[in-house]
Enzyme design. Sequence first.
Site, PDB file in Angstrom:
ATOM      1  N   SER A  23      -3.118  21.831  -6.108  1.00 33.60           N
ATOM      2  CA  SER A  23      -4.178  21.071  -6.770  1.00 33.60           C
ATOM      3  C   SER A  23      -4.951  21.916  -7.783  1.00 33.60           C
ATOM      4  O   SER A  23      -5.212  23.104  -7.556  1.00 33.60           O
ATOM      5  CB  SER A  23      -5.164  20.559  -5.714  1.00 33.60           C
ATOM      6  OG  SER A  23      -6.323  20.087  -6.350  1.00 33.60           O
ATOM      7  N   THR A  70      -6.939  13.452  -1.066  1.00 38.92           N
ATOM      8  CA  THR A  70      -5.696  13.138  -1.763  1.00 38.92           C
ATOM      9  C   THR A  70      -4.630  12.683  -0.764  1.00 38.92           C
ATOM     10  O   THR A  70      -4.910  12.525   0.428  1.00 38.92           O
ATOM     11  CB  THR A  70      -5.238  14.343  -2.640  1.00 38.92           C
ATOM     12  OG1 THR A  70      -4.168  13.922  -3.460  1.00 38.92           O
ATOM     13  CG2 THR A  70      -4.806  15.534  -1.788  1.00 38.92           C
ATOM     14  N   LYS A  74      -5.904   8.978   1.527  1.00 41.14           N
ATOM     15  CA  LYS A  74      -6.861   8.119   0.804  1.00 41.14           C
ATOM     16  C   LYS A  74      -7.113   6.787   1.506  1.00 41.14           C
ATOM     17  O   LYS A  74      -8.223   6.278   1.499  1.00 41.14           O
ATOM     18  CB  LYS A  74      -6.362   7.841  -0.619  1.00 41.14           C
ATOM     19  CG  LYS A  74      -6.426   9.041  -1.559  1.00 41.14           C
ATOM     20  CD  LYS A  74      -6.025   8.625  -2.969  1.00 41.14           C
ATOM     21  CE  LYS A  74      -5.979   9.786  -3.913  1.00 41.14           C
ATOM     22  NZ  LYS A  74      -5.775   9.394  -5.313  1.00 41.14           N
ATOM     23  N   ASP A 110     -11.109   7.469  -9.178  1.00 38.37           N
ATOM     24  CA  ASP A 110      -9.896   7.377 -10.015  1.00 38.37           C
ATOM     25  C   ASP A 110     -10.082   6.299 -11.094  1.00 38.37           C
ATOM     26  O   ASP A 110      -9.574   6.432 -12.205  1.00 38.37           O
ATOM     27  CB  ASP A 110      -8.671   7.023  -9.161  1.00 38.37           C
ATOM     28  CG  ASP A 110      -8.206   8.208  -8.320  1.00 38.37           C
ATOM     29  OD1 ASP A 110      -8.460   9.358  -8.723  1.00 38.37           O
ATOM     30  OD2 ASP A 110      -7.604   7.971  -7.256  1.00 38.37           O
ATOM     31  N   GLY A 136       4.568   0.293 -12.511  1.00 36.21           N
ATOM     32  CA  GLY A 136       4.230   0.793 -11.177  1.00 36.21           C
ATOM     33  C   GLY A 136       3.264  -0.133 -10.468  1.00 36.21           C
ATOM     34  O   GLY A 136       2.541  -0.919 -11.112  1.00 36.21           O
ATOM     35  N   GLY A 139      -0.697   3.179  -5.431  1.00 31.67           N
ATOM     36  CA  GLY A 139      -2.143   3.417  -5.361  1.00 31.67           C
ATOM     37  C   GLY A 139      -2.760   3.657  -6.726  1.00 31.67           C
ATOM     38  O   GLY A 139      -3.850   3.158  -7.021  1.00 31.67           O
ATOM     39  N   ASN A 159       7.212  -3.581 -11.552  1.00 34.44           N
ATOM     40  CA  ASN A 159       7.565  -2.587 -10.531  1.00 34.44           C
ATOM     41  C   ASN A 159       8.970  -2.790 -10.014  1.00 34.44           C
ATOM     42  O   ASN A 159       9.467  -3.908  -9.935  1.00 34.44           O
ATOM     43  CB  ASN A 159       6.579  -2.676  -9.356  1.00 34.44           C
ATOM     44  CG  ASN A 159       6.555  -1.402  -8.537  1.00 34.44           C
ATOM     45  OD1 ASN A 159       6.559  -0.312  -9.104  1.00 34.44           O
ATOM     46  ND2 ASN A 159       6.548  -1.521  -7.226  1.00 34.44           N
ATOM     47  N   TYR A 226       0.419  14.190 -15.744  1.00 34.58           N
ATOM     48  CA  TYR A 226      -0.095  15.299 -16.562  1.00 34.58           C
ATOM     49  C   TYR A 226       0.657  16.610 -16.371  1.00 34.58           C
ATOM     50  O   TYR A 226       0.275  17.634 -16.943  1.00 34.58           O
ATOM     51  CB  TYR A 226      -1.602  15.492 -16.353  1.00 34.58           C
ATOM     52  CG  TYR A 226      -2.001  15.820 -14.931  1.00 34.58           C
ATOM     53  CD1 TYR A 226      -2.342  14.811 -14.042  1.00 34.58           C
ATOM     54  CD2 TYR A 226      -2.038  17.137 -14.482  1.00 34.58           C
ATOM     55  CE1 TYR A 226      -2.699  15.097 -12.750  1.00 34.58           C
ATOM     56  CE2 TYR A 226      -2.398  17.439 -13.179  1.00 34.58           C
ATOM     57  CZ  TYR A 226      -2.722  16.403 -12.326  1.00 34.58           C
ATOM     58  OH  TYR A 226      -3.077  16.696 -11.026  1.00 34.58           O
TER      59      TYR A 226
HETATM   60  P1  ATR Z   1       0.714   6.563  -6.319  1.00 32.14           P
HETATM   61  O1  ATR Z   1      -0.344   6.489  -5.271  1.00 32.14           O
HETATM   62  O2  ATR Z   1       0.722   7.859  -7.094  1.00 32.14           O
HETATM   63  O3  ATR Z   1       0.712   5.370  -7.216  1.00 32.14           O
HETATM   64  P2  ATR Z   1       2.947   5.464  -4.835  1.00 32.14           P
HETATM   65  O4  ATR Z   1       2.043   4.523  -4.133  1.00 32.14           O
HETATM   66  O5  ATR Z   1       4.011   6.161  -4.053  1.00 32.14           O
HETATM   67  O6  ATR Z   1       2.119   6.630  -5.527  1.00 32.14           O
HETATM   68  O7  ATR Z   1       3.612   4.684  -6.091  1.00 32.14           O
HETATM   69  C1  ATR Z   1       4.578   5.254  -6.905  1.00 32.14           C
HETATM   70  C2  ATR Z   1       5.021   4.239  -7.950  1.00 32.14           C
HETATM   71  O8  ATR Z   1       6.117   4.817  -8.683  1.00 32.14           O
HETATM   72  C3  ATR Z   1       5.539   2.934  -7.361  1.00 32.14           C
HETATM   73  O9  ATR Z   1       5.274   1.887  -8.261  1.00 32.14           O
HETATM   74  C4  ATR Z   1       7.041   3.205  -7.267  1.00 32.14           C
HETATM   75  O10 ATR Z   1       7.842   2.039  -7.254  1.00 32.14           O
HETATM   76  P3  ATR Z   1       8.203   1.322  -5.840  1.00 32.14           P
HETATM   77  O11 ATR Z   1       6.981   0.536  -5.466  1.00 32.14           O
HETATM   78  O12 ATR Z   1       9.374   0.467  -6.156  1.00 32.14           O
HETATM   79  O13 ATR Z   1       8.522   2.425  -4.872  1.00 32.14           O
HETATM   80  C5  ATR Z   1       7.256   3.962  -8.554  1.00 32.14           C
HETATM   81  N1  ATR Z   1       8.492   4.752  -8.496  1.00 32.14           N
HETATM   82  C6  ATR Z   1       8.677   5.921  -7.851  1.00 32.14           C
HETATM   83  N2  ATR Z   1       9.956   6.350  -7.989  1.00 32.14           N
HETATM   84  C7  ATR Z   1      10.601   5.413  -8.738  1.00 32.14           C
HETATM   85  C8  ATR Z   1      11.932   5.270  -9.257  1.00 32.14           C
HETATM   86  N3  ATR Z   1      12.868   6.181  -9.009  1.00 32.14           N
HETATM   87  N4  ATR Z   1      12.216   4.178 -10.003  1.00 32.14           N
HETATM   88  C9  ATR Z   1      11.267   3.239 -10.256  1.00 32.14           C
HETATM   89  N5  ATR Z   1       9.997   3.318  -9.796  1.00 32.14           N
HETATM   90  C10 ATR Z   1       9.658   4.388  -9.061  1.00 32.14           C
END
Ligand code: ATR
Length: 288
Positions: A23, A70, A74, A110, A136, A139, A159, A226
């Site tokens: 972090s 984190t 959360k 956030d 996406g 969270g 998504n 980032y």
């Molecule tokens: P965060 O809290 O950072 O948003 P998360 O809840 O794990 O983390 O969400 C990650 C996002 O990236 C989700 O929208 C995930 O899609 P899924 O809901 O289908 O899992 C997306 N994501 C992660 N890896 C992916 C991949 N290989 N292809 C498409 N979407 C992906």
Amino acid sequence: MPLSPKTTSRTKACLIGHPVAHSRSPIIHRHWLKTLGIDGSYELVDLPPDGLNGFLDQLRQGVYAGCNVTIPLKESMFDRVDRTDDTAKAVGAVNTVWIEGGKIIGGNSDVHGFMANLDESVPRWQEATRQVVILGAGGAARACTYGLVERGMRVALVNRTKARADELAMRFGAAVTAHSDDETDALLGKADLLVNTTSLGMQGKEPLRLDISRLRPAAIVYDIVYVPLRTRLLDEAAARGHPTVTGLGMLLHQAVAGFEKWFGARPAVTPDLRSLIEADIIAKTPSS
Ligand code: ATR
């Protein structure tokens, strides 16, 4: 017994989660403590989910003035604090905790971090923005969607797992629609603002494969990733003439609220701070 964050002369705050080692939050808060001349500290506390009870006891005893939270804590912190603020309630997750009137309070900065970074990077963005496409539905997407809907935007969530987008759309009402991947091209043609909230494109993750040729020329492209500092999505967008927003500012701006609650002074997101974090990211990710 009433709680006070000032039970020791040196006010302490920390980040809890697992993992926390990489972090950048300590660099941010220690920079502010130093520049504002405050005798405080900010530590990393690597906490397994079953360590939350013990940590809450420490908070109640005044060991810490508060903390950032984190992954993966959360949502569980949201369930465990005495009270949540309106933003945390709307998002369903807590990333900032402080003590107020003897109670443990949970907030979610956030949302502010995401919006303040957009306001700062493209100050007049709202004048021509109505329709947003968010990639996406995790969270991070939830926080971004809430912030944008609060500003009167319509949001289309795309998504891989459509059910997660459906769930968010239900939560936020008529301004938010849910879509599967195969609708992306058609949606991009209508977007004023495109936001990537997936982990795709992040250092060590799969690349984000997206054809942005359908975007209108004035559409803004915002990637909350980032590391690297500029993702391939942003490079491609900039090359096509789109205004772009990098993700680092979201991290910096989300840190402000916690610092102010714990240490009693509102810090600024300055070019010096930004340079400090950029240098750290570049040093640790040589290809960024
Ligand atoms: P965060 O809290 O950072 O948003 P998360 O809840 O794990 O983390 O969400 C990650 C996002 O990236 C989700 O929208 C995930 O899609 P899924 O809901 O289908 O899992 C997306 N994501 C992660 N890896 C992916 C991949 N290989 N292809 C498409 N979407 C992906």
